[in-house]
Structure formats: structure tokens, C-alpha cells
Design a protein around this motif. Structure first.
Motif, mmCIF file in Angstrom:
data_model
loop_
_atom_site.group_PDB
_atom_site.id
_atom_site.type_symbol
_atom_site.label_atom_id
_atom_site.label_comp_id
_atom_site.label_asym_id
_atom_site.label_seq_id
_atom_site.Cartn_x
_atom_site.Cartn_y
_atom_site.Cartn_z
ATOM 1 N N ASN A 32 0.825 -1.215 0.000
ATOM 2 C CA ASN A 32 0.000 0.000 0.000
ATOM 3 C C ASN A 32 0.854 1.258 0.000
ATOM 4 N N GLU A 36 0.914 4.097 -3.002
ATOM 5 C CA GLU A 36 0.639 5.518 -2.701
ATOM 6 C C GLU A 36 1.818 6.396 -3.090
ATOM 7 N N LYS A 39 1.889 6.847 -6.836
ATOM 8 C CA LYS A 39 0.845 7.770 -7.275
ATOM 9 C C LYS A 39 1.250 9.226 -7.005
ATOM 10 N N ASN A 40 1.737 9.496 -5.803
ATOM 11 C CA ASN A 40 2.118 10.861 -5.444
ATOM 12 C C ASN A 40 3.329 11.356 -6.230
#
Length: 102
Positions: A32, A36, A39-40
Motif C-alpha cells: 500500500n 501511494e 501515485k504521489n
């Protein structure tokens, strides 16, 4: 599932938690967190690419190092022993950062 210590205290078990900005799951796979992070970082790289034409190469390099590489370096020692799939995702972000600077 929950653990009851006394009448007023119950500890609830969860599958993942966020501590000091790191998403940890119950298997310590960091899947996870890396998703994340990817994505960021890619959102940041897209925004840098939009303004890159108005920046010098040194400025672009400084911005990428400040905003993207610093995120990759934060607590990267925790990723020792992650799955090969997660390692490639992490490496993919590094390669995209290098291409943005070129």
C-alpha cells in the motif's frame, strides 16, 4: 477481531496502519505504501514536466531531488526484503525521475 484488556479498554486489530507517513500492513509487504508513493511521485513529476520548459536543467534537477527523490529516500531502509514486484515499482519511480531531469 479485538482484544479486551479490561471493561473499558479494547484493542481492535486492523489490516494496515500509517505511522510516521509509512503505510504498514500486517504482512510488512509495504504494498500500500509503495502504491501511494508511486501515485504521489508521478503526480509531482507530471506537474514538473508541465513547467520544465521554463526551468534550467539545474533547476529541474533540484526540484526533482527535493520533491520526488526525497520521498523515495524517506525510510527506504524499511523496504529491505520487499517482493520483487514492489522493488520494480520503486525502481520505476526512480527511472521516471531520472528521465524527467534529462
Amino acid at each position: 477481531m479485538a482484544l479486551t484488556l479490561d471493561q473499558n479498554t479494547t484493542i481492535r486489530f486492523v489490516s494496515s496502519v500509517k505511522n510516521l507517513g509509512i503505510n504498514m500492513d500486517n504482512k510488512l509487504s509495504f504494498e500500500n505504501h509503495i502504491i501511494e508513493l508511486k501515485k504521489n511521485c508521478f503526480r509531482t513529476l507530471r506537474n514538473i514536466r508541465k513547467i520544465r520548459f521554463s526551468l534550467t536543467p539545474d533547476q529541474t534537477k533540484t526540484i526533482v531531488n527535493s520533491l520526488v527523490v526525497s520521498c523515495l529516500d524517506y525510510c527506504n531502509g524499511l523496504f529491505y526484503g520487499v517482493s520483487e514486484k514492489m522493488f520494480y515499482q520503486y525502481n520505476y519511480i526512480q527511472n521516471a525521475s531520472a528521465k524527467t531531469v534529462e
